[in-house]
Every structure is written in structure tokens, then in C-alpha cells.
Design an enzyme around this catalytic site. Structure first.
Site, PDB file in Angstrom:
ATOM      1  N   GLY A  51      -8.234  -3.198   6.980  1.00 15.96           N
ATOM      2  CA  GLY A  51      -8.632  -2.236   7.836  1.00 15.96           C
ATOM      3  C   GLY A  51      -9.449  -2.786   9.020  1.00 15.96           C
ATOM      4  CG  HIS A  52     -10.456  -6.211  10.212  1.00 17.81           C
ATOM      5  ND1 HIS A  52     -10.320  -6.040   8.738  1.00 17.81           N
ATOM      6  CD2 HIS A  52     -10.117  -7.132  10.789  1.00 17.81           C
ATOM      7  CE1 HIS A  52      -9.881  -7.825   8.607  1.00 17.81           C
ATOM      8  NE2 HIS A  52      -9.678  -8.158   9.635  1.00 17.81           N
ATOM      9  CB  SER A  53      -7.633  -4.782  15.245  1.00 17.82           C
ATOM     10  OG  SER A  53      -6.981  -5.463  16.183  1.00 17.82           O
ATOM     11  NE  ARG A  98      -5.941  -7.557  11.087  1.00 25.24           N
ATOM     12  CZ  ARG A  98      -5.605  -8.970  11.666  1.00 25.24           C
ATOM     13  NH1 ARG A  98      -5.876  -9.750  10.945  1.00 25.24           N
ATOM     14  NH2 ARG A  98      -5.347  -8.930  12.811  1.00 25.24           N
ATOM     15  CB  ILE A 123     -11.810  -3.239  16.696  1.00 25.81           C
ATOM     16  CG1 ILE A 123     -11.819  -4.006  17.904  1.00 25.81           C
ATOM     17  CG2 ILE A 123     -11.461  -1.622  16.929  1.00 25.81           C
ATOM     18  CD1 ILE A 123     -10.610  -3.860  19.117  1.00 25.81           C
TER      19      ILE A 123
END
Length: 134
Positions: A51-53, A98, A123
Site C-alpha cells: 500500500g505504498h510506492s 504495490r 509515498i
């Protein structure tokens, strides 16, 4: 600007042996220098990870045991990759959102990262991620 098509599956060396197989990850097996390795395990049924980049960091994910899905998003397209073989990993380039989900019982996800943990490289808000892609 990176897209989901820049992330790809990489098969790593597998040495077959009657006593059990062996796979090796060395710096020439993946397209970046390793700086950190961690793993996810004992994931409760229905739980999601990721749940981030990352702004700069690349990652290489392998299902050492069991299976799970990796949902990749680039702000325009999305694809899901199922990892379920301990000698095939997914290289996720920087700038890709992802999410990991659908973990089987006993699944273990190994993550090889191109850098040490730096919160400023993450992020964690999808709206912010989408605006960074424009």
C-alpha cells in the site's frame, strides 16, 4: 516516468539436487545493488501488505513459501502478479504503487531492497502517488 511494464519477473538460479534444491541471489541476479533484506510472514488471513510506492528504491519480491498476489499500479494501468515459486521473483521499479494480498497459509515473502529504510522515500497516500505521476 515508470510504468507497470517496467516491473518484471526474474528467474534466479536453481540448482537441482536430490537432497533438495538451492537458489542463490547475488548482485548479478537482480538489476540493482542489495542494501536491505527483510521478510513478511505469519500474515493473518485476509490481511494486505504494501500500500505504498517508493520514490527511488527498487525491490525484488520472492515467495519463499506459499503464494500471494502483488497488485502493481502506475496511476493509469494496473496488473496483478502471483508469486508462488521460490526461484522466481518480481522486480518492482521505483514509482510503482504495490499492494500484496491473498497470502496463502504459511506464505513467506522475501524482499530484497536497493536501499536502507528511509521514510522520506515512501509515498503512502494513493492520491499523492497519482499526482506525483503527472
Amino acid at each position: 516516468m515508470t510504468t507497470i511494464h517496467d516491473s518484471n519477473l526474474i528467474e534466479i538460479t536453481k540448482v537441482n539436487d536430490v537432497r533438495g534444491n538451492l537458489s542463490v541471489i547475488e548482485n548479478d541476479a537482480i538489476p540493482f545493488e542489495m542494501k536491505r533484506i527483510y521478510y513478511l510472514y505469519d500474515i493473518p488471513s485476509g490481511a494486505k501488505r504494501g500500500g505504498h510506492s517508493h520514490i527511488d528504491q527498487h525491490e525484488f519480491l520472492i515467495a519463499l513459501s506459499g503464494s500471494f498476489d502483488v497488485v502493481l499500479k502506475d496511476g493509469k494501468e494496473q496488473k496483478t502478479v502471483t508469486l508462488n515459486r521460490p526461484n522466481v521473483g518480481l522486480h518492482i521499479v521505483n514509482g510503482i504503487w504495490r499492494e500484496l494480498k491473498n497470502f496463502s497459509s504459511g506464505a513467506v515473502c522475501l524482499v530484497v531492497a536497493s536501499d536502507v529504510f528511509k521514510e522520506e522515500d515512501y509515498i503512502r497516500n494513493f492520491k499523492k502517488f497519482k499526482s506525483s505521476k503527472n
